[in-house]
Design a protein around this motif. Structure first.
Motif, PDB file in Angstrom:
ATOM      1  N   LYS A   1      -4.988  -8.341  -9.520  1.00  0.00           N
ATOM      2  CA  LYS A   1      -4.922  -7.458  -8.353  1.00  0.00           C
ATOM      3  C   LYS A   1      -6.267  -6.777  -8.127  1.00  0.00           C
ATOM      4  CE  LYS A   1      -0.406  -7.674  -7.373  1.00  0.00           C
ATOM      5  NZ  LYS A   1      -0.069  -8.826  -8.203  1.00  0.00           N
ATOM      6  N   ASP A   2      -6.611  -6.606  -6.857  1.00  0.00           N
ATOM      7  CA  ASP A   2      -7.773  -5.798  -6.508  1.00  0.00           C
ATOM      8  C   ASP A   2      -7.388  -4.345  -6.771  1.00  0.00           C
ATOM      9  OD1 ASP A   2      -9.727  -4.247  -5.223  1.00  0.00           O
ATOM     10  OD2 ASP A   2     -10.057  -5.763  -3.677  1.00  0.00           O
ATOM     11  N   PRO A   3      -8.091  -3.660  -7.670  1.00  0.00           N
ATOM     12  CA  PRO A   3      -7.701  -2.279  -8.019  1.00  0.00           C
ATOM     13  C   PRO A   3      -7.750  -1.324  -6.830  1.00  0.00           C
ATOM     14  CG  PRO A   3      -9.875  -2.808  -8.899  1.00  0.00           C
ATOM     15  CD  PRO A   3      -9.291  -4.093  -8.405  1.00  0.00           C
ATOM     16  N   ASN A   4      -8.425  -1.734  -5.756  1.00  0.00           N
ATOM     17  CA  ASN A   4      -8.540  -0.849  -4.597  1.00  0.00           C
ATOM     18  C   ASN A   4      -7.442  -1.063  -3.559  1.00  0.00           C
ATOM     19  OD1 ASN A   4     -10.973   0.390  -5.461  1.00  0.00           O
ATOM     20  ND2 ASN A   4     -12.126  -1.406  -4.814  1.00  0.00           N
ATOM     21  N   ASP A   5      -6.580  -2.077  -3.753  1.00  0.00           N
ATOM     22  CA  ASP A   5      -5.636  -2.458  -2.704  1.00  0.00           C
ATOM     23  C   ASP A   5      -4.709  -1.334  -2.259  1.00  0.00           C
ATOM     24  OD1 ASP A   5      -6.591  -4.957  -2.234  1.00  0.00           O
ATOM     25  OD2 ASP A   5      -5.034  -6.045  -3.324  1.00  0.00           O
ATOM     26  N   GLY A   6      -4.373  -0.424  -3.155  1.00  0.00           N
ATOM     27  CA  GLY A   6      -3.455   0.648  -2.796  1.00  0.00           C
ATOM     28  C   GLY A   6      -4.128   1.858  -2.172  1.00  0.00           C
TER      29      GLY A   6
ATOM     30  N   VAL B   1     -13.721   6.587  10.696  1.00  0.00           N
ATOM     31  CA  VAL B   1     -12.329   7.035  10.718  1.00  0.00           C
ATOM     32  C   VAL B   1     -11.723   6.880   9.331  1.00  0.00           C
ATOM     33  CG1 VAL B   1     -11.911   6.532  13.161  1.00  0.00           C
ATOM     34  CG2 VAL B   1     -11.521   4.746  11.458  1.00  0.00           C
ATOM     35  N   LEU B   2     -10.799   7.791   9.004  1.00  0.00           N
ATOM     36  CA  LEU B   2     -10.017   7.706   7.772  1.00  0.00           C
ATOM     37  C   LEU B   2      -8.696   7.040   8.102  1.00  0.00           C
ATOM     38  CD1 LEU B   2     -10.470  11.329   6.397  1.00  0.00           C
ATOM     39  CD2 LEU B   2     -11.088   9.283   5.138  1.00  0.00           C
ATOM     40  N   VAL B   3      -8.288   6.050   7.299  1.00  0.00           N
ATOM     41  CA  VAL B   3      -6.992   5.405   7.494  1.00  0.00           C
ATOM     42  C   VAL B   3      -6.220   5.513   6.180  1.00  0.00           C
ATOM     43  CG1 VAL B   3      -5.789   3.368   8.366  1.00  0.00           C
ATOM     44  CG2 VAL B   3      -8.181   3.733   8.987  1.00  0.00           C
ATOM     45  N   GLU B   4      -5.020   6.075   6.255  1.00  0.00           N
ATOM     46  CA  GLU B   4      -4.211   6.275   5.052  1.00  0.00           C
ATOM     47  C   GLU B   4      -2.813   5.716   5.266  1.00  0.00           C
ATOM     48  OE1 GLU B   4      -4.715  10.569   4.993  1.00  0.00           O
ATOM     49  OE2 GLU B   4      -5.850  10.398   3.130  1.00  0.00           O
ATOM     50  N   GLY B   5      -2.235   5.164   4.202  1.00  0.00           N
ATOM     51  CA  GLY B   5      -0.897   4.594   4.279  1.00  0.00           C
ATOM     52  C   GLY B   5      -0.722   3.530   3.217  1.00  0.00           C
ATOM     53  N   GLU B   6       0.427   2.883   3.226  1.00  0.00           N
ATOM     54  CA  GLU B   6       0.729   1.890   2.196  1.00  0.00           C
ATOM     55  C   GLU B   6      -0.021   0.578   2.456  1.00  0.00           C
ATOM     56  OE1 GLU B   6       4.617  -0.242   0.119  1.00  0.00           O
ATOM     57  OE2 GLU B   6       4.877   1.517   1.386  1.00  0.00           O
ATOM     58  N   GLY B   7      -0.779   0.136   1.446  1.00  0.00           N
ATOM     59  CA  GLY B   7      -1.457  -1.163   1.534  1.00  0.00           C
ATOM     60  C   GLY B   7      -2.599  -1.224   2.528  1.00  0.00           C
ATOM     61  N   VAL B   8      -3.199  -0.081   2.857  1.00  0.00           N
ATOM     62  CA  VAL B   8      -4.244  -0.059   3.892  1.00  0.00           C
ATOM     63  C   VAL B   8      -5.431  -0.947   3.506  1.00  0.00           C
ATOM     64  CG1 VAL B   8      -5.950   1.378   5.069  1.00  0.00           C
ATOM     65  CG2 VAL B   8      -3.611   2.181   4.839  1.00  0.00           C
ATOM     66  N   TYR B   9      -6.014  -0.699   2.329  1.00  0.00           N
ATOM     67  CA  TYR B   9      -7.206  -1.473   1.944  1.00  0.00           C
ATOM     68  C   TYR B   9      -6.874  -2.951   1.750  1.00  0.00           C
ATOM     69  CZ  TYR B   9     -11.528  -2.863  -0.353  1.00  0.00           C
ATOM     70  OH  TYR B   9     -12.707  -3.504  -0.673  1.00  0.00           O
TER      71      TYR B   9
END
Length: 357
Positions: free
Chosen positions: A99-104, A160-168
C-alpha cells in the motif's frame, strides 16, 4: 500467499480483541490507530474467509465426483467453486499489494496556468471547477488556500485543501501537465489553440512527520487583495510564510482571520517539505521502478482535452474517452479507475519479476 493470509487473520483477530478491551477507549490516539488498521485489514480478512469457504466447497464437490448418483451436480458445483476460487485468489493478490502509505491522506492540490497566456489561465479555472465537482460527487471537503485570478476569470495559480476518504489514493494520478485544444473565448477567428495547465497533488503531512523550527520561518502579514468586500482591504489578515532553509514561500489570504490563514499556510508548507523529502528518498533508491502511470512529476504531460473532437486522452495508459463534457463536469471515475488498475497491474508485474530474480 497462505502463510501471509494466516498472519493477517491473526492480526485481525488481535485488533478485534483490542477493540473489545475497555482500556483502549481511554487512549484516543490508540483507538484511532486500531480502528484504522482494522478498516484497512477488513477487505483482506473478508476475502480470505470467503476463499477458505469456497476452497472447502470445492474439496467437498470433488469428493462427490466419484459417486455416480451425484456426479453431474458435483461437477457443476466443482466448476463454480473453481471459478470463484480463482476470482478470489486474484482479488486477494491485489489486496496484498504494498500500500502507498499516503493513500489515506488528504491533499494539497496546486493548479497553475501554463503556456497559452490567458487561455492557459482559463483552462486552469476549468480544471479547478472539474476537481471541485469531482470532490462534491465523492463527498469530500474542499477549501481554498490561495487564489490568484485573472480579470477574465482565469486562474494564474491556486492552492486548495481536499479532505475525505481515499482522497490521495484517487487524486495522486492527476499530477502533471494537462493540455487543452480548443477555440479560446478570446479568439475571434475561430482558430483552435493549444495551451496547458499544471497540477501538483501533495499528500498532506502531519505535524509530527514534518517538524519545522520556528526560527527557520519568516512570517509577513499584508492586506488581502481581490473580492471580499471592504474588510479584505482594511485588515492585514493575509499571511506569507517563507521557509528560509529551502526558500519555499506559501501565501494564504482566503480567510478573514489571520490565525486561520496562518494555519492553512503552515499545512501547505508542511506538505511541500514532506513531498521534497519523499522525492529525495525516492531519488536515492536507485532500484525503485517508475510506475507505468507516471512519476507524478508536474513537468510530465499526462492528458489532452480536445474540445473540437469531444475527447480526453490519458497518454500514460493510452485511454481515450469521448465524453469531454461529462469529464469537465467532474465525472472522473472511469479515468481514475483505469489508472488505478494500470498501477496495480504494474505492481503485480514488478512483484512477479522480483520473485523470479
Amino acid at each position: 500467499m497462505e502463510e501471509k493470509l494466516k498472519a493477517l487473520a491473526l492480526r485481525y483477530e488481535d485488533l478485534e480483541a483490542q477493540l473489545a478491551d475497555p482500556a483502549v477507549y481511554t487512549d484516543a490516539e490508540k483507538l484511532k490507530r486500531v480502528n484504522q488498521e482494522l478498516k484497512e485489514l477488513a477487505p483482506v480478512a473478508q476475502a480470505a474467509q470467503a476463499w477458505q469457504r469456497v476452497t472447502q466447497a470445492r474439496a467437498e464437490a470433488e469428493a462427490l465426483l466419484h459417486d455416480p448418483d451425484f456426479r453431474e451436480l458435483a461437477q457443476e458445483e466443482w466448476e463454480q467453486a473453481k471459478a470463484e476460487q480463482e476470482r478470489l485468489q486474484e482479488q486477494i493478490r491485489l489486496l496484498l499489494l504494498p500500500k502507498d502509505p499516503n493513500d489515506g491522506r488528504g491533499v494539497i492540490m496546486e493548479i497553475r496556468g501554463g503556456v497559452g497566456g490567458e487561455e492557459g489561465a482559463l483552462f486552469a479555472a476549468s480544471l479547478l471547477r472539474m476537481y471541485t465537482m469531482y470532490a462534491q460527487s465523492r463527498g469530500w471537503k474542499m477549501e481554498t488556500v490561495s487564489m490568484n485570478a485573472t480579470e477574465l476569470g482565469g486562474v494564474k495559480e491556486c492552492s486548495v485543501l481536499v479532505e475525505g476518504e481515499g482522497v490521495y489514493s484517487r487524486l495522486k494520478f492527476e499530477s502533471g501537465v494537462h493540455r487543452v485544444q480548443r477555440v479560446p473565448e478570446t479568439e475571434s477567428g475561430g482558430r483552435i489553440h493549444t495551451s496547458a495547465a499544471t497540477v501538483a497533488v501533495l499528500p498532506e503531512a502531519e505535524e509530527v512527520e514534518c517538524e519545522i523550527d520556528p526560527k527557520d520561518l519568516q512570517i509577513d502579514t499584508y492586506r488581502a487583495s481581490g473580492a471580499g468586500g471592504q474588510h479584505v482591504n482594511k485588515t492585514e489578515s493575509a499571511i506569507r510564510i517563507t521557509h528560509l532553509p529551502t526558500g519555499l514561500v506559501v501565501e494564504c489570504q482566503d480567510e478573514r482571520s489571520q490565525y486561520k490563514n496562518k494555519d492553512k499556510a503552515m499545512r501547505v508548507l508542511r506538505s511541500r517539505l514532506y513531498e521534497m523529502e519523499q522525492a529525495r528518498q525516492a531519488a536515492a533508491t536507485a532500484a525503485q521502478r517508475k510506475s507505468q502511470v507516471g512519476s507524478g512529476d508536474r513537468s510530465e504531460r499526462i492528458r489532452t482535452y480536445n474540445f473540437p473532437q469531444g475527447r480526453v486522452t490519458d497518454h500514460r495508459i493510452g485511454l481515450t474517452l469521448y465524453k469531454i463534457d461529462a469529464i469537465m463536469d467532474g465525472d472522473l471515475d472511469e479515468l481514475i479507475d483505469a489508472l488505478v488498475t494500470a498501477d496495480q497491474a504494474e505492481k503485480l508485474r514488478s512483484g512477479a519479476e522480483d520473485a523470479s530474480e
